[in-house]
Design a protein around this motif. Sequence first.
Motif, PDB file in Angstrom:
ATOM      1  N   ARG A  61      -9.281 -14.323  -3.757  1.00 15.33           N
ATOM      2  CA  ARG A  61      -9.391 -15.360  -5.037  1.00 15.33           C
ATOM      3  C   ARG A  61      -8.177 -15.208  -5.649  1.00 15.33           C
ATOM      4  NH1 ARG A  61     -11.859  -9.748  -5.942  1.00 15.33           N
ATOM      5  NH2 ARG A  61      -9.379  -9.499  -7.897  1.00 15.33           N
ATOM      6  N   VAL A  62      -7.168 -14.939  -5.301  1.00 12.12           N
ATOM      7  CA  VAL A  62      -5.747 -15.298  -5.979  1.00 12.12           C
ATOM      8  C   VAL A  62      -4.996 -16.023  -4.768  1.00 12.12           C
ATOM      9  CG1 VAL A  62      -6.232 -13.494  -8.011  1.00 12.12           C
ATOM     10  CG2 VAL A  62      -5.189 -12.551  -6.021  1.00 12.12           C
ATOM     11  N   GLY A  63      -5.242 -15.042  -3.645  1.00 13.51           N
ATOM     12  CA  GLY A  63      -3.766 -15.735  -2.980  1.00 13.51           C
ATOM     13  C   GLY A  63      -3.454 -14.684  -2.419  1.00 13.51           C
ATOM     14  N   PHE A  64      -2.893 -14.051  -2.619  1.00 15.77           N
ATOM     15  CA  PHE A  64      -2.194 -12.108  -2.415  1.00 15.77           C
ATOM     16  C   PHE A  64      -3.412 -11.083  -2.150  1.00 15.77           C
ATOM     17  CE2 PHE A  64       0.848  -9.503  -2.211  1.00 15.77           C
ATOM     18  CZ  PHE A  64       1.835  -9.824  -1.266  1.00 15.77           C
ATOM     19  N   PRO A  65      -2.885 -10.534  -1.238  1.00 13.46           N
ATOM     20  CA  PRO A  65      -3.747  -9.303  -1.703  1.00 13.46           C
ATOM     21  C   PRO A  65      -3.446  -7.986  -2.546  1.00 13.46           C
ATOM     22  CG  PRO A  65      -2.623  -9.502   0.604  1.00 13.46           C
ATOM     23  CD  PRO A  65      -2.178 -10.371  -0.180  1.00 13.46           C
ATOM     24  N   GLU A  66      -4.110  -7.037  -3.057  1.00 15.36           N
ATOM     25  CA  GLU A  66      -3.605  -6.296  -3.563  1.00 15.36           C
ATOM     26  C   GLU A  66      -2.586  -5.508  -3.855  1.00 15.36           C
ATOM     27  OE1 GLU A  66      -5.549  -2.518  -6.255  1.00 15.36           O
ATOM     28  OE2 GLU A  66      -7.084  -3.547  -4.822  1.00 15.36           O
ATOM     29  N   VAL A  67      -1.320  -5.675  -4.952  1.00 22.39           N
ATOM     30  CA  VAL A  67      -0.438  -5.346  -4.662  1.00 22.39           C
ATOM     31  C   VAL A  67      -0.453  -3.803  -5.645  1.00 22.39           C
ATOM     32  CG1 VAL A  67       2.180  -4.956  -6.083  1.00 22.39           C
ATOM     33  CG2 VAL A  67       1.049  -7.358  -4.860  1.00 22.39           C
ATOM     34  N   ILE A  68       0.367  -2.666  -4.796  1.00 16.65           N
ATOM     35  CA  ILE A  68       0.209  -1.062  -5.056  1.00 16.65           C
ATOM     36  C   ILE A  68       1.213  -0.834  -6.373  1.00 16.65           C
ATOM     37  CG2 ILE A  68       0.334   1.245  -4.324  1.00 16.65           C
ATOM     38  CD1 ILE A  68      -0.824  -0.108  -1.657  1.00 16.65           C
ATOM     39  N   TYR A  69       1.041  -0.373  -7.447  1.00 15.62           N
ATOM     40  CA  TYR A  69       1.883  -0.044  -8.744  1.00 15.62           C
ATOM     41  C   TYR A  69       2.222   1.385  -7.664  1.00 15.62           C
ATOM     42  CZ  TYR A  69       4.407   0.922 -13.145  1.00 15.62           C
ATOM     43  OH  TYR A  69       4.388   1.339 -14.009  1.00 15.62           O
ATOM     44  N   GLY A  70       3.123   1.270  -7.653  1.00 14.81           N
ATOM     45  CA  GLY A  70       3.321   2.961  -7.043  1.00 14.81           C
ATOM     46  C   GLY A  70       3.854   4.549  -8.100  1.00 14.81           C
ATOM     47  N   GLU A  71       4.055   4.410  -8.771  1.00 18.01           N
ATOM     48  CA  GLU A  71       4.379   4.813  -9.929  1.00 18.01           C
ATOM     49  C   GLU A  71       3.416   5.627 -10.414  1.00 18.01           C
ATOM     50  OE1 GLU A  71       8.509   4.877 -12.889  1.00 18.01           O
ATOM     51  OE2 GLU A  71       6.769   3.361 -13.874  1.00 18.01           O
ATOM     52  N   GLY A  72       3.567   7.249 -10.992  1.00 10.40           N
ATOM     53  CA  GLY A  72       2.376   7.601 -11.295  1.00 10.40           C
ATOM     54  C   GLY A  72       1.576   7.801 -10.112  1.00 10.40           C
ATOM     55  N   LYS A  73       1.794   7.660  -8.587  1.00 14.08           N
ATOM     56  CA  LYS A  73       0.356   8.047  -7.570  1.00 14.08           C
ATOM     57  C   LYS A  73       1.515   9.335  -6.302  1.00 14.08           C
ATOM     58  CE  LYS A  73      -1.882   3.248  -6.845  1.00 14.08           C
ATOM     59  NZ  LYS A  73      -1.369   3.102  -8.190  1.00 14.08           N
ATOM     60  N   THR A  74       0.782  10.177  -6.148  1.00 14.49           N
ATOM     61  CA  THR A  74       2.029  10.992  -4.653  1.00 14.49           C
ATOM     62  C   THR A  74       2.173  10.024  -3.564  1.00 14.49           C
ATOM     63  OG1 THR A  74      -0.287  11.237  -3.385  1.00 14.49           O
ATOM     64  CG2 THR A  74      -0.088  12.897  -6.067  1.00 14.49           C
ATOM     65  N   GLU A  80      -1.335   6.306   1.732  1.00 13.92           N
ATOM     66  CA  GLU A  80      -2.838   5.607   2.270  1.00 13.92           C
ATOM     67  C   GLU A  80      -3.687   4.441   1.765  1.00 13.92           C
ATOM     68  OE1 GLU A  80      -6.672   6.085   4.316  1.00 13.92           O
ATOM     69  OE2 GLU A  80      -5.001   7.609   4.303  1.00 13.92           O
ATOM     70  N   ILE A  81      -3.383   3.963   0.946  1.00 19.29           N
ATOM     71  CA  ILE A  81      -3.543   3.023  -0.016  1.00 19.29           C
ATOM     72  C   ILE A  81      -2.990   1.364   1.303  1.00 19.29           C
ATOM     73  CG2 ILE A  81      -3.815   1.006  -2.152  1.00 19.29           C
ATOM     74  CD1 ILE A  81      -3.704   3.886  -3.432  1.00 19.29           C
ATOM     75  N   ALA A  82      -1.535   1.779   0.777  1.00 15.03           N
ATOM     76  CA  ALA A  82      -0.535   0.812   2.174  1.00 15.03           C
ATOM     77  C   ALA A  82      -1.709   0.648   3.138  1.00 15.03           C
ATOM     78  CB  ALA A  82       0.525   1.123   1.911  1.00 15.03           C
ATOM     79  N   ALA A  83      -1.610   1.475   3.668  1.00 15.13           N
ATOM     80  CA  ALA A  83      -1.839   1.621   5.281  1.00 15.13           C
ATOM     81  C   ALA A  83      -3.093   0.399   5.225  1.00 15.13           C
ATOM     82  CB  ALA A  83      -1.996   2.424   5.711  1.00 15.13           C
ATOM     83  N   ARG A  84      -3.649   1.126   4.329  1.00 18.47           N
ATOM     84  CA  ARG A  84      -5.216   0.316   4.411  1.00 18.47           C
ATOM     85  C   ARG A  84      -5.309  -1.583   3.721  1.00 18.47           C
ATOM     86  NH1 ARG A  84     -10.096   3.754   4.757  1.00 18.47           N
ATOM     87  NH2 ARG A  84      -9.497   6.061   4.796  1.00 18.47           N
ATOM     88  N   VAL A  85      -4.889  -1.965   3.042  1.00 18.59           N
ATOM     89  CA  VAL A  85      -4.156  -2.884   2.528  1.00 18.59           C
ATOM     90  C   VAL A  85      -3.648  -3.595   3.461  1.00 18.59           C
ATOM     91  CG1 VAL A  85      -3.531  -4.272   1.032  1.00 18.59           C
ATOM     92  CG2 VAL A  85      -4.133  -2.568   0.138  1.00 18.59           C
TER      93      VAL A  85
END
Length: 180
Positions: A61-74, A80-85
């Motif tokens: 849709r936008v030309g780049f995969p979802e960027v993960i905002y790390g603050e507040g995540k364990t 886990e999210i990074a490996a799947r993306v």
Amino acid sequence: MVDQSGIRAMLDDVAAGRKTPDEAMAALSGILAGPSGGSLNSAALIEDIGFAQIDHDRAERVGFPEVIYGEGKTASQVAEIAARVHARSGVVLVTRTTVKAFEATKELLPEADFDADSRMIWADSRGERTLTSGVAVVAAGTSDLPIANEAVLTARIMDCDVVQITDVGVAGIHRLLARR
């Protein structure tokens, strides 16, 4: 990447009356199946991993995969999210994160890198690409460098050829004009 020819064939079968919409949905669930341990919402290609919903269709849709905002995540959630993306797109970018999250990500994604100044994790296995020129990141002073570095790294991983100009200062216009 979703097999678009399979989806098109399924839509053609429904249009021609060879399959019912319910039969097509059942068949499409195989085409749209997510990696083990998660499930995909076939309408939006969202992978539900319990604590997060990963948008695997964003690159289309936008030309780049979802960027993960790390603050507040364990650390383990980031990993886990990074490996799947990365597994689906070949590239991942995590912003506002920690060394601990990087260490956890590195266990699942050995090619991951970390920049402590910008607090970013990334991995990119897409190979050589054409870069878009015309991007400049200008920082007034040393205290701006962490944010400037975040902008530079983000633009570079999104295929931009970046010129970084630092310490142009706010004390006098002569410092900015000297970098022109």
